[in-house]
Design a protein around this motif. Structure first.
Motif, PDB file in Angstrom:
ATOM      1  N   GLU A  11     -15.027 -48.094   3.848  1.00  0.00           N
ATOM      2  CA  GLU A  11     -16.319 -48.268   3.183  1.00  0.00           C
ATOM      3  C   GLU A  11     -17.291 -49.045   4.068  1.00  0.00           C
ATOM      4  O   GLU A  11     -18.439 -48.641   4.264  1.00  0.00           O
ATOM      5  N   THR A  65     -23.437 -39.353  -7.971  1.00  0.00           N
ATOM      6  CA  THR A  65     -23.535 -40.478  -7.023  1.00  0.00           C
ATOM      7  C   THR A  65     -24.993 -40.886  -6.807  1.00  0.00           C
ATOM      8  O   THR A  65     -25.281 -42.054  -6.548  1.00  0.00           O
ATOM      9  N   PHE A 108     -25.429 -44.661  -7.704  1.00  0.00           N
ATOM     10  CA  PHE A 108     -25.590 -45.517  -6.515  1.00  0.00           C
ATOM     11  C   PHE A 108     -26.973 -45.385  -5.864  1.00  0.00           C
ATOM     12  O   PHE A 108     -27.260 -46.080  -4.891  1.00  0.00           O
ATOM     13  N   THR A 117     -16.492 -43.497  -3.022  1.00  0.00           N
ATOM     14  CA  THR A 117     -16.221 -44.056  -4.365  1.00  0.00           C
ATOM     15  C   THR A 117     -14.899 -43.554  -4.936  1.00  0.00           C
ATOM     16  O   THR A 117     -14.214 -44.270  -5.667  1.00  0.00           O
ATOM     17  N   GLN A 170     -12.216 -45.864  -3.873  1.00  0.00           N
ATOM     18  CA  GLN A 170     -12.193 -47.121  -4.625  1.00  0.00           C
ATOM     19  C   GLN A 170     -11.629 -46.888  -6.030  1.00  0.00           C
ATOM     20  O   GLN A 170     -11.072 -47.796  -6.630  1.00  0.00           O
ATOM     21  N   SER A 171     -11.733 -45.667  -6.525  1.00  0.00           N
ATOM     22  CA  SER A 171     -11.139 -45.318  -7.819  1.00  0.00           C
ATOM     23  C   SER A 171      -9.623 -45.201  -7.744  1.00  0.00           C
ATOM     24  O   SER A 171      -8.934 -45.475  -8.730  1.00  0.00           O
ATOM     25  N   GLN A 207     -19.934 -54.424  -8.449  1.00  0.00           N
ATOM     26  CA  GLN A 207     -19.009 -53.322  -8.197  1.00  0.00           C
ATOM     27  C   GLN A 207     -18.818 -52.424  -9.423  1.00  0.00           C
ATOM     28  O   GLN A 207     -18.147 -51.397  -9.355  1.00  0.00           O
ATOM     29  N   HIS A 223     -19.076 -48.306  -9.431  1.00  0.00           N
ATOM     30  CA  HIS A 223     -17.944 -47.480  -9.001  1.00  0.00           C
ATOM     31  C   HIS A 223     -17.061 -47.099 -10.189  1.00  0.00           C
ATOM     32  O   HIS A 223     -16.653 -45.949 -10.339  1.00  0.00           O
ATOM     33  N   THR A 235     -15.494 -43.947 -12.433  1.00  0.00           N
ATOM     34  CA  THR A 235     -14.058 -43.767 -12.668  1.00  0.00           C
ATOM     35  C   THR A 235     -13.759 -43.595 -14.147  1.00  0.00           C
ATOM     36  O   THR A 235     -12.923 -42.776 -14.532  1.00  0.00           O
TER      37      THR A 235
END
Lengths: 370, 370
Positions: free
Chosen positions: B116, B178, B182, B196, B199-200, B218, B221, B225
């Motif tokens: 990331e 996204t 984001f 992302t 991160q999920s 955060q 994200h 999810t």
């Protein structure tokens, strides 16, 4: 459809492709007599797929042949999206890649993109595409590659090797680039958007120039890779493109593993092959025997003839005599189909034996992770 | 800046954050007295970060506490983007996560997202972010986690485990999602767009519900999810959010590892800590001692006081007496700073010793690949 009446992208091929127009559209170069001479200089011969224009286009092939002459070696990379069983159309670039490997003594990487097909096909699971990947690998190995100089990459197995390379590539590609090259939309899933960087990754797996034999529909991926390469300090991949292999049911589009009737699988039995060709193979013949004898057939649109030209009859003289006999009306469609059925079945008989043996060899081919 | 006068995204925090407004903006829930009672029922106490509203917001926390009461366990997951050395602000959710781990007897995953930060920062290489990941891991381990129930994930090391899970998630997220969450643009690189889903991935690494203690920046994200989870047949992650830790130089924004002067690193020497706090710590005091004695200071905007409240003074009584003394003008800014310097330095003295020992323990914490 655009004014050119055909569409060629990595996930969709439609219409009757004018390859000269496609070369202009994609900005590739035609394989010239000069290029063929350079190949012959090292290889000692010209593969029939080159002579017949099955491989018709390239990027930087002349450059890497010149460099090869001056002692700079390259490596080979090709692949397959495992959305189903292998069909005979898939074998075209693989067989040619094997010839290149032998003549130019290179290492070879074969990428099976189980993740790509999972992202691209709504109904496929990752377990299914991975299982197809192993199936497809058997067909590749059956062609006679050696584990000493040939490595098979399965994306989800080898992601540890691929991802750090893909990340370097991905940082240099933005969403606009993928829109322009692949026609992606706001609705495209983010796996698909990222995926091209994983297809790029094997280009940089060795610290030397790569040559990629591939279907011309895959060119867009490497057009992006070639733009990125200098930005990450690596050589641009060179490419050599084959034409799309027509579906049994006719020219226009390519043979697709998801379209049962138009497709001969490498696991088909002799009876199935016979039935498929007799029932589905698009014919350039006339409606009646009388008319056929009088007017003659059209081998240029006849799929059985095209399969002989593309893959199953390497002997130019024999091919020419089939061409002439069919065109003059001396050879009937049924006779032409019988020749193809015989060729396909004798190829598959041997292939299927080697494919069984490949099950014991596959572990030795799989790229091991660092 | 929008009309709310602050921006909170995973890569950018700006302005003075109104946390009540943020709860509405993000659609999360405030941590109520009822939730605190549920926590106390199992934990036997309320962590000072909960009492003081450092952790102020959540998603589905009540649900998983109820389920825990009926015997259904959860696991913990938090992480860090390794763009630089660890600073004291990073420790807030980690220390709290450790308390949760002990009280609820859970396994814990700590993700270091080297990819990331490589995608997000033009000038960082993957080697640099990975090296920061190892540095940051030492600080995490130094807090006293045990390798038996705590695993550290470094994305490029553990991509083989993460990628197949991320792929399931990525297939259900499109570019529009996204953009909306984001603010991604056509110019955003495709690594960032895909990221992302990585991160999920740890949310689904165990076959049970996850609880994620994390900075509220955060949250976006995991909003994604949570939308995806039911589509892939998995439980939605529950979240518990902490406020942004202010920079030394003042409220507005968060402490950032890339802004030297506003940041106390876990590796800073006592002299450096003293100098940074005395020189840069934003003060709620008055311009002169006389004025300060007369009007008093403002602890609510004073960063030294805030650091004591957020992390360094767990004792409510002591904190209250500092608050009162500073507000009344009895305590001068220099005295307040001296308390903080002393607290920070005695914490760091012990932390730095444990951090050294962590170098021998780190291998036992790294998640091993299947």
């Amino acid at each position: 459809m655009p004014s050119d009446d055909f569409i060629v992208t990595p996930w969709h091929v439609e219409g009757e492709i004018d390859y000269d127009k496609l070369i202009k559209q994609f900005g590739t170069e035609k394989i010239t007599g000069e290029i063929l001479k350079k190949i012959e200089k090292t290889a000692g011969e010209i593969h029939f797929m080159l002579r017949r224009g099955i491989f018709f286009s390239h990027r930087d092939l002349g450059k890497i042949l010149d460099e090869y002459q001056s002692g700079k070696k390259f490596f080979l990379y090709t692949g397959r999206g495992p959305s189903g069983h292998t069909h005979i159309g898939h074998l075209v670039p693989w067989v040619f890649a094997k010839w290149l490997q032998e003549k130019f003594q290179t290492t070879m990487y074969f990428q099976l993109t189980d993740d790509e097909k999972f992202y691209a096909k709504e109904n496929l699971t990752l377990e299914q595409t991975k299982s197809f990947a192993y199936e497809n690998a058997l067909d590749f190995i059956a062609l006679g590659f050696k584990p000493e100089n040939t490595k098979i990459i399965i994306n989800t197995n080898n992601i540890r090797t691929l991802y750090p390379i893909a990340a370097q590539v991905a940082k240099k590609i933005n969403f606009s680039n993928t829109k322009a090259v692949f026609g992606f939309k706001n609705e495209t899933n983010i796996g698909m958007i990222f995926y091209t960087s994983l297809q790029s990754a094997p280009c940089f797996i060795e610290d030397r120039q790569v040559l990629i034999p591939l279907g011309v529909d895959q060119d867009p991926h490497f057009r992006i890779t070639r733009d990125v390469a200098p930005k990450i300090g690596r050589p641009k991949p060179a490419l050599i493109h084959n034409i799309m292999i027509p579906s049994l049911t006719g020219p226009g589009g390519k043979m697709s593993a998801s379209e049962e009737s138009g497709t001969i699988y490498t696991t088909d039995s002799p009876q199935v092959v016979k039935k498929k060709i007799n029932k589905y193979a698009f014919s350039g013949g006339q409606p009646t025997v009388e008319e056929h004898r009088r007017i003659g057939g059209n081998p240029d649109i006849d799929v059985s003839y095209q399969y002989l030209r593309i893959f199953f009859e390497p002997d130019d003289k024999k091919l020419k005599s089939i061409y002439d006999d069919y065109k003059s009306g001396k050879m009937l469609t049924g006779e032409l189909k019988a020749i193809l059925i015989d060729k396909v079945n004798s190829f598959l008989e041997e292939h299927q034996q080697k494919r069984e043996k490949a099950k014991d060899q596959i572990e030795r081919f799989l790229l091991s992770e660092k």
